[in-house]
Design a protein around this motif. Structure first.
Motif, PDB file in Angstrom:
ATOM      1  N   PHE A 197      28.665   8.434  34.512  1.00  0.00           N
ATOM      2  CA  PHE A 197      29.435   9.496  35.148  1.00  0.00           C
ATOM      3  C   PHE A 197      28.598  10.250  36.189  1.00  0.00           C
ATOM      4  O   PHE A 197      29.059  10.496  37.301  1.00  0.00           O
ATOM      5  CB  PHE A 197      29.971  10.460  34.082  1.00  0.00           C
ATOM      6  CG  PHE A 197      30.517  11.738  34.630  1.00  0.00           C
ATOM      7  CD1 PHE A 197      31.707  11.744  35.334  1.00  0.00           C
ATOM      8  CD2 PHE A 197      29.847  12.936  34.447  1.00  0.00           C
ATOM      9  CE1 PHE A 197      32.221  12.935  35.847  1.00  0.00           C
ATOM     10  CE2 PHE A 197      30.343  14.111  34.946  1.00  0.00           C
ATOM     11  CZ  PHE A 197      31.541  14.117  35.653  1.00  0.00           C
ATOM     12  N   LEU A 198      27.367  10.605  35.848  1.00  0.00           N
ATOM     13  CA  LEU A 198      26.527  11.367  36.773  1.00  0.00           C
ATOM     14  C   LEU A 198      26.112  10.538  37.983  1.00  0.00           C
ATOM     15  O   LEU A 198      26.054  11.054  39.104  1.00  0.00           O
ATOM     16  CB  LEU A 198      25.293  11.911  36.045  1.00  0.00           C
ATOM     17  CG  LEU A 198      25.577  12.978  34.992  1.00  0.00           C
ATOM     18  CD1 LEU A 198      24.306  13.330  34.238  1.00  0.00           C
ATOM     19  CD2 LEU A 198      26.193  14.222  35.616  1.00  0.00           C
ATOM     20  N   ILE A 199      25.840   9.265  37.776  1.00  0.00           N
ATOM     21  CA  ILE A 199      25.471   8.399  38.898  1.00  0.00           C
ATOM     22  C   ILE A 199      26.647   8.249  39.860  1.00  0.00           C
ATOM     23  O   ILE A 199      26.482   8.339  41.080  1.00  0.00           O
ATOM     24  CB  ILE A 199      24.981   7.029  38.388  1.00  0.00           C
ATOM     25  CG1 ILE A 199      23.627   7.190  37.706  1.00  0.00           C
ATOM     26  CG2 ILE A 199      24.878   6.027  39.526  1.00  0.00           C
ATOM     27  CD1 ILE A 199      23.169   5.976  36.937  1.00  0.00           C
ATOM     28  N   ILE A 200      27.846   8.060  39.315  1.00  0.00           N
ATOM     29  CA  ILE A 200      29.033   7.945  40.172  1.00  0.00           C
ATOM     30  C   ILE A 200      29.325   9.266  40.866  1.00  0.00           C
ATOM     31  O   ILE A 200      29.671   9.291  42.055  1.00  0.00           O
ATOM     32  CB  ILE A 200      30.249   7.471  39.344  1.00  0.00           C
ATOM     33  CG1 ILE A 200      30.044   6.014  38.914  1.00  0.00           C
ATOM     34  CG2 ILE A 200      31.548   7.632  40.113  1.00  0.00           C
ATOM     35  CD1 ILE A 200      31.061   5.514  37.924  1.00  0.00           C
ATOM     36  N   SER A 201      29.163  10.374  40.161  1.00  0.00           N
ATOM     37  CA  SER A 201      29.513  11.683  40.724  1.00  0.00           C
ATOM     38  C   SER A 201      28.610  12.084  41.893  1.00  0.00           C
ATOM     39  O   SER A 201      29.004  12.897  42.722  1.00  0.00           O
ATOM     40  CB  SER A 201      29.480  12.762  39.645  1.00  0.00           C
ATOM     41  OG  SER A 201      28.155  13.046  39.265  1.00  0.00           O
ATOM     42  N   LYS A 229      34.749  15.030  42.367  1.00  0.00           N
ATOM     43  CA  LYS A 229      34.070  15.359  41.108  1.00  0.00           C
ATOM     44  C   LYS A 229      35.039  15.981  40.111  1.00  0.00           C
ATOM     45  O   LYS A 229      35.013  15.641  38.923  1.00  0.00           O
ATOM     46  CB  LYS A 229      32.897  16.298  41.370  1.00  0.00           C
ATOM     47  CG  LYS A 229      31.749  15.618  42.069  1.00  0.00           C
ATOM     48  CD  LYS A 229      30.622  16.569  42.340  1.00  0.00           C
ATOM     49  CE  LYS A 229      29.530  15.831  43.110  1.00  0.00           C
ATOM     50  NZ  LYS A 229      28.383  16.669  43.416  1.00  0.00           N
ATOM     51  N   ILE A 230      35.895  16.874  40.591  1.00  0.00           N
ATOM     52  CA  ILE A 230      36.896  17.482  39.709  1.00  0.00           C
ATOM     53  C   ILE A 230      37.827  16.401  39.156  1.00  0.00           C
ATOM     54  O   ILE A 230      38.128  16.369  37.961  1.00  0.00           O
ATOM     55  CB  ILE A 230      37.703  18.568  40.453  1.00  0.00           C
ATOM     56  CG1 ILE A 230      36.810  19.764  40.768  1.00  0.00           C
ATOM     57  CG2 ILE A 230      38.915  19.011  39.637  1.00  0.00           C
ATOM     58  CD1 ILE A 230      37.454  20.802  41.649  1.00  0.00           C
ATOM     59  N   SER A 231      38.257  15.507  40.040  1.00  0.00           N
ATOM     60  CA  SER A 231      39.138  14.416  39.611  1.00  0.00           C
ATOM     61  C   SER A 231      38.444  13.509  38.598  1.00  0.00           C
ATOM     62  O   SER A 231      39.053  13.089  37.611  1.00  0.00           O
ATOM     63  CB  SER A 231      39.586  13.593  40.819  1.00  0.00           C
ATOM     64  OG  SER A 231      40.282  14.401  41.735  1.00  0.00           O
ATOM     65  N   ALA A 232      37.169  13.214  38.842  1.00  0.00           N
ATOM     66  CA  ALA A 232      36.412  12.351  37.920  1.00  0.00           C
ATOM     67  C   ALA A 232      36.254  13.016  36.556  1.00  0.00           C
ATOM     68  O   ALA A 232      36.361  12.345  35.527  1.00  0.00           O
ATOM     69  CB  ALA A 232      35.048  12.019  38.521  1.00  0.00           C
ATOM     70  N   VAL A 251      40.395  19.690  26.678  1.00  0.00           N
ATOM     71  CA  VAL A 251      39.743  20.892  27.218  1.00  0.00           C
ATOM     72  C   VAL A 251      38.245  20.853  26.927  1.00  0.00           C
ATOM     73  O   VAL A 251      37.423  21.157  27.799  1.00  0.00           O
ATOM     74  CB  VAL A 251      40.391  22.170  26.636  1.00  0.00           C
ATOM     75  CG1 VAL A 251      39.597  23.409  27.006  1.00  0.00           C
ATOM     76  CG2 VAL A 251      41.827  22.297  27.120  1.00  0.00           C
ATOM     77  N   GLY A 252      37.879  20.459  25.719  1.00  0.00           N
ATOM     78  CA  GLY A 252      36.466  20.399  25.345  1.00  0.00           C
ATOM     79  C   GLY A 252      35.675  19.411  26.189  1.00  0.00           C
ATOM     80  O   GLY A 252      34.591  19.727  26.677  1.00  0.00           O
ATOM     81  N   TYR A 253      36.221  18.206  26.376  1.00  0.00           N
ATOM     82  CA  TYR A 253      35.533  17.218  27.205  1.00  0.00           C
ATOM     83  C   TYR A 253      35.468  17.664  28.663  1.00  0.00           C
ATOM     84  O   TYR A 253      34.487  17.404  29.356  1.00  0.00           O
ATOM     85  CB  TYR A 253      36.218  15.846  27.105  1.00  0.00           C
ATOM     86  CG  TYR A 253      35.892  15.090  25.856  1.00  0.00           C
ATOM     87  CD1 TYR A 253      34.581  14.817  25.498  1.00  0.00           C
ATOM     88  CD2 TYR A 253      36.898  14.631  25.017  1.00  0.00           C
ATOM     89  CE1 TYR A 253      34.283  14.113  24.347  1.00  0.00           C
ATOM     90  CE2 TYR A 253      36.614  13.918  23.864  1.00  0.00           C
ATOM     91  CZ  TYR A 253      35.296  13.673  23.538  1.00  0.00           C
ATOM     92  OH  TYR A 253      34.994  12.983  22.396  1.00  0.00           O
ATOM     93  N   THR A 254      36.505  18.339  29.141  1.00  0.00           N
ATOM     94  CA  THR A 254      36.493  18.841  30.520  1.00  0.00           C
ATOM     95  C   THR A 254      35.388  19.878  30.699  1.00  0.00           C
ATOM     96  O   THR A 254      34.628  19.835  31.682  1.00  0.00           O
ATOM     97  CB  THR A 254      37.864  19.439  30.889  1.00  0.00           C
ATOM     98  OG1 THR A 254      38.865  18.429  30.740  1.00  0.00           O
ATOM     99  CG2 THR A 254      37.882  19.960  32.310  1.00  0.00           C
ATOM    100  N   ILE A 255      35.266  20.793  29.753  1.00  0.00           N
ATOM    101  CA  ILE A 255      34.213  21.812  29.824  1.00  0.00           C
ATOM    102  C   ILE A 255      32.844  21.160  29.702  1.00  0.00           C
ATOM    103  O   ILE A 255      31.918  21.473  30.465  1.00  0.00           O
ATOM    104  CB  ILE A 255      34.423  22.885  28.731  1.00  0.00           C
ATOM    105  CG1 ILE A 255      35.677  23.699  29.036  1.00  0.00           C
ATOM    106  CG2 ILE A 255      33.199  23.796  28.609  1.00  0.00           C
ATOM    107  CD1 ILE A 255      36.126  24.603  27.904  1.00  0.00           C
ATOM    108  N   TYR A 256      32.698  20.232  28.767  1.00  0.00           N
ATOM    109  CA  TYR A 256      31.422  19.546  28.549  1.00  0.00           C
ATOM    110  C   TYR A 256      30.983  18.795  29.808  1.00  0.00           C
ATOM    111  O   TYR A 256      29.843  18.938  30.265  1.00  0.00           O
ATOM    112  CB  TYR A 256      31.549  18.582  27.362  1.00  0.00           C
ATOM    113  CG  TYR A 256      30.365  17.684  27.155  1.00  0.00           C
ATOM    114  CD1 TYR A 256      29.219  18.151  26.529  1.00  0.00           C
ATOM    115  CD2 TYR A 256      30.374  16.365  27.605  1.00  0.00           C
ATOM    116  CE1 TYR A 256      28.122  17.322  26.344  1.00  0.00           C
ATOM    117  CE2 TYR A 256      29.285  15.536  27.420  1.00  0.00           C
ATOM    118  CZ  TYR A 256      28.161  16.021  26.799  1.00  0.00           C
ATOM    119  OH  TYR A 256      27.072  15.207  26.629  1.00  0.00           O
ATOM    120  N   LEU A 257      31.866  17.992  30.376  1.00  0.00           N
ATOM    121  CA  LEU A 257      31.507  17.205  31.557  1.00  0.00           C
ATOM    122  C   LEU A 257      31.238  18.102  32.771  1.00  0.00           C
ATOM    123  O   LEU A 257      30.322  17.826  33.558  1.00  0.00           O
ATOM    124  CB  LEU A 257      32.608  16.197  31.869  1.00  0.00           C
ATOM    125  CG  LEU A 257      32.759  15.054  30.867  1.00  0.00           C
ATOM    126  CD1 LEU A 257      34.032  14.269  31.133  1.00  0.00           C
ATOM    127  CD2 LEU A 257      31.534  14.144  30.889  1.00  0.00           C
TER     128      LEU A 257
END
Length: 137
Positions: A67-71, A79-82, A116-122
């Motif tokens: 995820f970080l490499i792609i972002s 980034k928001i969409s990802a 929501v948790g995964y969105t905040i975490y990422l």
């Protein structure tokens, strides 16, 4: 003198963010399993750990690294969409793993909490990665 370039796997900000993300993921799992919101009936080292250490120490860091490499190549809206796409995929993965019996939620748990948790975490991991990667002048 030319600036030394890091390869993506040796970049300190990526490594630190992945380690930090694994640590946060592990503690969040310990917290929610300890509170009884969910459990892992099938997990490695079940006599020692109440969480699935395979996911928190291998799966989550791998997903976070990709995820970080792609972002890095994306602009702000990308980034928001990802973040939203990956959070949705991970939430769907939870539901799928429940079907296989690898993961159990309590009846009071709603999958919107996971989204929501995964969105905040990422989002937080993306912020940490960006913060650590800032150039010092």
């Amino acid at each position: 003198m030319p600036k030394k370039r890091y390869r993506f796997w040796t970049k300190p900000s990526l490594i630190v963010t992945i380690l930090f993300g694994a640590l946060i993921g592990t503690y969040l799992d310990l917290y929610f399993v300890g509170k009884g919101y969910y459990s892992f009936p099938v997990r490695p080292f079940s006599d020692i750990f109440s969480i699935h250490v395979g996911f928190t120490l291998v799966g989550l860091p791998f997903i976070l690294c990709v995820f970080l490499i792609i972002s890095r190549k994306l602009k702000f809206v990308g980034k928001i969409s990802a973040v939203l796409l990956l959070a949705s995929i991970m939430t769907a993965g939870e539901k799928l793993s429940e079907g296989f019996g690898w993961f159990l939620h309590e009846p009071i748990w709603k999958h919107m909490y996971s989204l929501v948790g995964y969105t905040i975490y990422l989002s937080f991991m993306l912020f940490v990665y960006s913060f650590l990667g800032m150039k010092k002048t």
